[in-house]
Design an enzyme around this catalytic site. Structure first.
Site, PDB file in Angstrom:
ATOM      1  N   TYR A  18       4.041  -4.882   9.725  1.00  0.00           N
ATOM      2  CA  TYR A  18       3.866  -3.433   9.672  1.00  0.00           C
ATOM      3  C   TYR A  18       5.004  -2.734  10.411  1.00  0.00           C
ATOM      4  CZ  TYR A  18      -1.060  -3.936   8.138  1.00  0.00           C
ATOM      5  OH  TYR A  18      -2.211  -4.230   7.454  1.00  0.00           O
TER       6      TYR A  18
ATOM      7  N   HIS B  77       0.840  -1.200   0.000  1.00  0.00           N
ATOM      8  CA  HIS B  77       0.000   0.000   0.000  1.00  0.00           C
ATOM      9  C   HIS B  77       0.875   1.250   0.000  1.00  0.00           C
ATOM     10  CE1 HIS B  77      -4.092  -1.719   0.485  1.00  0.00           C
ATOM     11  NE2 HIS B  77      -3.382  -2.774   0.889  1.00  0.00           N
TER      12      HIS B  77
END
Length: 367
Positions: free
Chosen positions: A341, A74
């Site tokens: 992440y 992303h």
């Protein structure tokens, strides 16, 4: 999948670039060390071949190249600001302050899946919406959602294998179909999830996309009753099919910018309440449509803007940053997402400042 006794928290890296103004770094660091262990256990035995956050993050870079300063997935996105107005209905199932009637500020990020921040927009690319809710007493709730109703993979290992299977063949410019077919034969749950996703085609843009939390969580109310939940954001903007042909390299982001300039954008937040027997450890399976649904409030987006310090650019939308009253389920993807992440965040925060892609409207730099 949190450990009962978390290991020592890893110290944050010294600031070496523009990311010295990192939002929520302390919260991210506090979560990171807890979840790496859960990720490793979910992936298998702790040996030299075990799937780790670093190995999985390496594969993102291997599949689509290395892009300094950008997220490993992303990568292309815009920041957003707004607020959440709670109806109070969520307090039936959770003590979380986010569900008490009232308004709280929200920082968001709209994005497209993929590792290359310069890739042209495509209607069938998975769209993401990350939200960080700033709650009373210093609490935060962060969630990262996408516009597909289920996730293709049940485990971190499955996701890792699919990532490798989808790598582009230099000779054809496309993934090897035989490799993907072999992967799907080993993972029928992914084949079933992909078929279900195809039954929910994308809408024309971010503004009228439904965003799904995918993973299950547990909510506990004042009486101590715990129930499994999943959340969904349903747009108040009317859904439309994608137009043909696309109107430019950044047509999805350009349309989002135009939509917000005309009016605020609104999504209803719905909590679906699971029942005994509903799988909480498998994001590839939807729950039955007959489950109870609570309308707990409205997310309102007032503006989108270039990602910069003090907005979503440096936020890590870690799904395990949760307020009191919401807890993780046994879904193995939660620990994996949290750990990867954090690995991505750590790498990009120490990398050189990337050049900002120029956009004609001056609104976005694709970070």
């Amino acid at each position: 999948m949190d450990d009962a006794t978390p290991p020592p928290v890893r110290a944050p890296r010294p600031a070496v670039s523009r990311r010295s103004a990192l939002l929520g770094l302390a919260a991210v660091g506090a979560i990171a060390a807890v979840d790496v262990g859960g990720f490793l256990c979910a992936a298998g035995t702790l040996d030299a071949d075990a799937l780790t956050p670093a190995r999985l993050t390496d594969r993102f870079e291997e599949v689509a190249g290395h892009h300094d300063g950008f997220r490993r997935n992303h990568a292309k996105g815009v920041g957003a600001t707004g607020y959440f107005t709670a109806t109070g209905a969520g307090s039936i199932v959770s003590t979380a302050s986010v569900f008490r009637a009232g308004r709280i500020p929200v920082t968001g990020r709209f994005s497209l899946s993929g590792q290359n921040p310069s890739t042209p927009d495509a209607d069938d690319t998975v769209r993401g919406l990350g939200l960080a809710f700033d709650l009373p007493d210093g609490e935060q709730w962060r969630t990262a959602m996408i516009n597909t109703p289920v996730f293709p993979d049940r485990t971190p290992d499955g996701f890792y294998e699919r990532l490798l299977a989808s790598k582009t063949d230099p000779a054809t410019g496309k993934p090897d179909p035989d490799r993907m077919a072999a992967f799907l034969s080993r993972h029928p749950e992914t084949a079933a999830a992909m078929n279900f996703i195809r039954q929910h085609p994308p809408t024309s843009g971010f503004d009228n996309s439904t965003f799904y939390g995918l993973n299950a969580f547990h909510c506990t109310n004042d009486a101590g009753v715990m129930v499994p939940v999943r959340w969904t954001l349903v747009p108040e903007q009317p859904a439309r099919s994608p137009g043909l042909p696309p109107l430019g390299r950044d047509h999805l982001f350009d349309a989002l910018t135009a939509a917000v300039s005309r009016a605020t954008l609104r999504w209803r937040m719905l909590l679906t309440i699971g029942q005994p027997g509903d799988r909480t450890d498998d994001a590839t399976r939807p729950w039955p449509p007959t489950r109870q649904v609570l309308d707990v409030g409205t997310v309102t987006i007032e503006a989108v803007r270039t990602e910069a310090p003090h907005n979503a650019r440096d936020l890590n939308f870690d799904p395990l940053i949760l307020p009191t009253g919401i807890a993780p389920s046994d879904d193995p993807l939660l620990s994996a997402r949290s750990a990867v992440y954090t690995e991505s965040f750590t790498r990009r925060s120490g990398e050189p400042e990337p050049p900002a892609p120029v956009d004609v409207d001056g609104v976005r730099d694709d970070r």
